[in-house]
Design a protein around this motif. Structure first.
Motif, PDB file in Angstrom:
ATOM      1  N   ASN A 111       0.818  -1.212   0.000  1.00  0.00           N
ATOM      2  CA  ASN A 111       0.000   0.000   0.000  1.00  0.00           C
ATOM      3  C   ASN A 111       0.853   1.264   0.000  1.00  0.00           C
ATOM      4  OD1 ASN A 111      -2.306  -1.575  -0.049  1.00  0.00           O
ATOM      5  ND2 ASN A 111      -2.670  -1.418   2.151  1.00  0.00           N
ATOM      6  N   ASN A 112       1.946   1.261   0.756  1.00  0.00           N
ATOM      7  CA  ASN A 112       2.838   2.427   0.763  1.00  0.00           C
ATOM      8  C   ASN A 112       3.460   2.653  -0.604  1.00  0.00           C
ATOM      9  OD1 ASN A 112       2.355   3.001   3.459  1.00  0.00           O
ATOM     10  ND2 ASN A 112       4.148   1.871   4.180  1.00  0.00           N
ATOM     11  N   ASP A 113       3.917   1.574  -1.237  1.00  0.00           N
ATOM     12  CA  ASP A 113       4.518   1.697  -2.570  1.00  0.00           C
ATOM     13  C   ASP A 113       3.498   2.226  -3.579  1.00  0.00           C
ATOM     14  OD1 ASP A 113       6.871   0.731  -1.503  1.00  0.00           O
ATOM     15  OD2 ASP A 113       6.709  -1.258  -2.439  1.00  0.00           O
ATOM     16  N   LEU A 114       2.260   1.741  -3.500  1.00  0.00           N
ATOM     17  CA  LEU A 114       1.223   2.190  -4.420  1.00  0.00           C
ATOM     18  C   LEU A 114       0.832   3.640  -4.153  1.00  0.00           C
ATOM     19  CD1 LEU A 114      -0.978  -1.031  -4.475  1.00  0.00           C
ATOM     20  CD2 LEU A 114       0.480  -0.170  -6.323  1.00  0.00           C
ATOM     21  N   SER A 115       0.863   4.046  -2.896  1.00  0.00           N
ATOM     22  CA  SER A 115       0.597   5.450  -2.569  1.00  0.00           C
ATOM     23  C   SER A 115       1.690   6.345  -3.131  1.00  0.00           C
ATOM     24  CB  SER A 115       0.495   5.639  -1.051  1.00  0.00           C
ATOM     25  OG  SER A 115      -0.663   5.010  -0.560  1.00  0.00           O
ATOM     26  N   GLU A 116       2.941   5.927  -2.945  1.00  0.00           N
ATOM     27  CA  GLU A 116       4.071   6.715  -3.453  1.00  0.00           C
ATOM     28  C   GLU A 116       4.051   6.830  -4.970  1.00  0.00           C
ATOM     29  OE1 GLU A 116       7.788   5.274  -1.884  1.00  0.00           O
ATOM     30  OE2 GLU A 116       7.097   5.517   0.186  1.00  0.00           O
ATOM     31  N   SER A 117       3.601   5.785  -5.665  1.00  0.00           N
ATOM     32  CA  SER A 117       3.562   5.816  -7.131  1.00  0.00           C
ATOM     33  C   SER A 117       2.336   6.574  -7.648  1.00  0.00           C
ATOM     34  CB  SER A 117       3.570   4.393  -7.704  1.00  0.00           C
ATOM     35  OG  SER A 117       2.322   3.745  -7.454  1.00  0.00           O
ATOM     36  N   GLY A 118       1.403   6.918  -6.759  1.00  0.00           N
ATOM     37  CA  GLY A 118       0.182   7.611  -7.154  1.00  0.00           C
ATOM     38  C   GLY A 118      -0.899   6.687  -7.688  1.00  0.00           C
ATOM     39  N   GLU A 119      -0.702   5.374  -7.577  1.00  0.00           N
ATOM     40  CA  GLU A 119      -1.668   4.415  -8.113  1.00  0.00           C
ATOM     41  C   GLU A 119      -2.742   4.007  -7.101  1.00  0.00           C
ATOM     42  OE1 GLU A 119       0.939   1.890 -11.260  1.00  0.00           O
ATOM     43  OE2 GLU A 119       1.665   1.879  -9.176  1.00  0.00           O
ATOM     44  N   PHE A 120      -2.482   4.222  -5.826  1.00  0.00           N
ATOM     45  CA  PHE A 120      -3.426   3.817  -4.781  1.00  0.00           C
ATOM     46  C   PHE A 120      -4.549   4.843  -4.682  1.00  0.00           C
ATOM     47  CE2 PHE A 120      -5.012   3.601  -0.429  1.00  0.00           C
ATOM     48  CZ  PHE A 120      -5.145   2.246  -0.228  1.00  0.00           C
ATOM     49  N   VAL A 121      -5.789   4.379  -4.854  1.00  0.00           N
ATOM     50  CA  VAL A 121      -6.957   5.232  -4.681  1.00  0.00           C
ATOM     51  C   VAL A 121      -7.644   4.890  -3.363  1.00  0.00           C
ATOM     52  CG1 VAL A 121      -9.212   5.892  -5.630  1.00  0.00           C
ATOM     53  CG2 VAL A 121      -7.282   5.462  -7.179  1.00  0.00           C
ATOM     54  N   ASP A 122      -7.836   3.602  -3.111  1.00  0.00           N
ATOM     55  CA  ASP A 122      -8.510   3.141  -1.902  1.00  0.00           C
ATOM     56  C   ASP A 122      -8.232   1.652  -1.745  1.00  0.00           C
ATOM     57  OD1 ASP A 122     -10.179   3.273   0.364  1.00  0.00           O
ATOM     58  OD2 ASP A 122     -11.967   2.767  -0.790  1.00  0.00           O
ATOM     59  N   GLY A 123      -8.348   1.154  -0.558  1.00  0.00           N
ATOM     60  CA  GLY A 123      -8.198  -0.268  -0.319  1.00  0.00           C
ATOM     61  C   GLY A 123      -8.464  -0.584   1.135  1.00  0.00           C
ATOM     62  N   HIS A 124      -9.091  -1.726   1.367  1.00  0.00           N
ATOM     63  CA  HIS A 124      -9.408  -2.137   2.732  1.00  0.00           C
ATOM     64  C   HIS A 124      -9.568  -3.647   2.795  1.00  0.00           C
ATOM     65  CE1 HIS A 124     -10.155   1.872   4.341  1.00  0.00           C
ATOM     66  NE2 HIS A 124     -10.720   2.138   3.183  1.00  0.00           N
ATOM     67  N   GLY A 125      -9.250  -4.195   3.954  1.00  0.00           N
ATOM     68  CA  GLY A 125      -9.658  -5.544   4.276  1.00  0.00           C
ATOM     69  C   GLY A 125     -11.086  -5.481   4.779  1.00  0.00           C
ATOM     70  N   LEU A 126     -11.819  -6.547   4.620  1.00  0.00           N
ATOM     71  CA  LEU A 126     -13.217  -6.574   5.041  1.00  0.00           C
ATOM     72  C   LEU A 126     -13.403  -7.519   6.220  1.00  0.00           C
ATOM     73  CD1 LEU A 126     -14.853  -6.708   1.502  1.00  0.00           C
ATOM     74  CD2 LEU A 126     -14.454  -4.702   2.945  1.00  0.00           C
ATOM     75  N   ALA A 127     -14.426  -7.240   7.015  1.00  0.00           N
ATOM     76  CA  ALA A 127     -14.742  -8.081   8.174  1.00  0.00           C
ATOM     77  C   ALA A 127     -15.100  -9.491   7.713  1.00  0.00           C
ATOM     78  CB  ALA A 127     -15.900  -7.469   8.959  1.00  0.00           C
ATOM     79  N   GLU A 128     -14.987 -10.414   8.629  1.00  0.00           N
ATOM     80  CA  GLU A 128     -15.232 -11.820   8.329  1.00  0.00           C
ATOM     81  C   GLU A 128     -16.652 -12.067   7.822  1.00  0.00           C
ATOM     82  OE1 GLU A 128     -15.584 -14.333  11.941  1.00  0.00           O
ATOM     83  OE2 GLU A 128     -15.316 -12.423  12.980  1.00  0.00           O
ATOM     84  N   PRO A 129     -16.840 -13.143   7.044  1.00  0.00           N
ATOM     85  CA  PRO A 129     -18.167 -13.462   6.511  1.00  0.00           C
ATOM     86  C   PRO A 129     -19.251 -13.578   7.578  1.00  0.00           C
ATOM     87  CG  PRO A 129     -16.528 -14.729   5.351  1.00  0.00           C
ATOM     88  CD  PRO A 129     -15.816 -14.026   6.479  1.00  0.00           C
ATOM     89  N   ALA A 130     -18.899 -13.951   8.810  1.00  0.00           N
ATOM     90  CA  ALA A 130     -19.895 -14.064   9.874  1.00  0.00           C
ATOM     91  C   ALA A 130     -20.544 -12.712  10.169  1.00  0.00           C
ATOM     92  CB  ALA A 130     -19.270 -14.642  11.137  1.00  0.00           C
ATOM     93  N   GLN A 131     -19.904 -11.621   9.750  1.00  0.00           N
ATOM     94  CA  GLN A 131     -20.451 -10.276   9.956  1.00  0.00           C
ATOM     95  C   GLN A 131     -21.265  -9.794   8.752  1.00  0.00           C
ATOM     96  OE1 GLN A 131     -19.981  -8.675  12.896  1.00  0.00           O
ATOM     97  NE2 GLN A 131     -18.932 -10.518  13.571  1.00  0.00           N
ATOM     98  N   THR A 132     -21.449 -10.675   7.771  1.00  0.00           N
ATOM     99  CA  THR A 132     -22.075 -10.316   6.499  1.00  0.00           C
ATOM    100  C   THR A 132     -23.592 -10.451   6.565  1.00  0.00           C
ATOM    101  OG1 THR A 132     -20.125 -11.093   5.323  1.00  0.00           O
ATOM    102  CG2 THR A 132     -22.138 -10.936   4.043  1.00  0.00           C
ATOM    103  N   ARG A 133     -24.259  -9.632   5.786  1.00  0.00           N
ATOM    104  CA  ARG A 133     -25.694  -9.766   5.571  1.00  0.00           C
ATOM    105  C   ARG A 133     -25.962  -9.766   4.080  1.00  0.00           C
ATOM    106  NH1 ARG A 133     -29.077  -6.100   9.803  1.00  0.00           N
ATOM    107  NH2 ARG A 133     -28.895  -7.593  11.495  1.00  0.00           N
ATOM    108  N   PHE A 134     -26.881 -10.608   3.668  1.00  0.00           N
ATOM    109  CA  PHE A 134     -27.390 -10.599   2.301  1.00  0.00           C
ATOM    110  C   PHE A 134     -28.800 -10.017   2.363  1.00  0.00           C
ATOM    111  CE2 PHE A 134     -24.760 -14.501   0.863  1.00  0.00           C
ATOM    112  CZ  PHE A 134     -23.740 -13.684   0.437  1.00  0.00           C
ATOM    113  N   VAL A 135     -29.098  -9.108   1.473  1.00  0.00           N
ATOM    114  CA  VAL A 135     -30.431  -8.531   1.380  1.00  0.00           C
ATOM    115  C   VAL A 135     -30.942  -8.811  -0.027  1.00  0.00           C
ATOM    116  CG1 VAL A 135     -31.814  -6.432   1.532  1.00  0.00           C
ATOM    117  CG2 VAL A 135     -29.813  -6.718   3.027  1.00  0.00           C
TER     118      VAL A 135
END
Length: 137
Positions: A44-68
């Motif tokens: 992520n740091n390398d991508l930020s420095e190169s200007g290529e990083f826009v956004d990124g995140h890890g997501l909570a485990e599937p047990a925290q998921t809801r389907f609607v």
């Protein structure tokens, strides 16, 4: 051009990172968790420095998921996770602004080398171009 780079995981993978091994996912040690976070931080740091990083995140485990979804009567139907019928779900993502598909593919290949315990599942990364506001690539 912007791209969405997605990585998948399962509920068993999240549990393995908490030290609970299963048939498909060996337990992660604290050292392995720290190595994974350090690796992802460096990417992520390398991508930020190169200007290529826009956004990124890890997501909570599937047990925290809801389907609607909509039921036959047109009313919302909400289901909580985890879902036995769904083996893998989105575990994290990056939105990257890269000059070409080849470049974002290089980045995904680097991410694929993230360290983890021996025998842990390895999931492919999925690259999807993001359409602009007019629906064009």
């Amino acid at each position: 051009m912007k791209y969405l780079v997605m990585i998948q995981g399962s509920q068993a993978d999240y549990e393995a990172m908490r030290g609970q091994a299963s048939g498909n996912s060996p337990a992660w040690s604290e050292k392995e968790i720290q190595a994974m976070f350090a690796f992802m931080g460096e990417v992520n740091n390398d991508l930020s420095e190169s200007g290529e990083f826009v956004d990124g995140h890890g997501l909570a485990e599937p047990a925290q998921t809801r389907f609607v979804s909509l039921g036959e009567d047109g009313r919302p139907v909400v289901s909580d996770g985890p879902y036995s019928e769904t083996k893998e779900l989105l575990a994290g993502y990056w939105v990257l602004d890269c000059e070409s598909l080849e470049r974002v593919t290089e980045i995904a290949a680097r991410i694929a080398t993230c360290p983890g315990p021996e025998g842990a599942p390895v999931y492919p990364l999925v690259i999807r171009p993001i359409l602009d506001e007019g629906g064009d690539l």
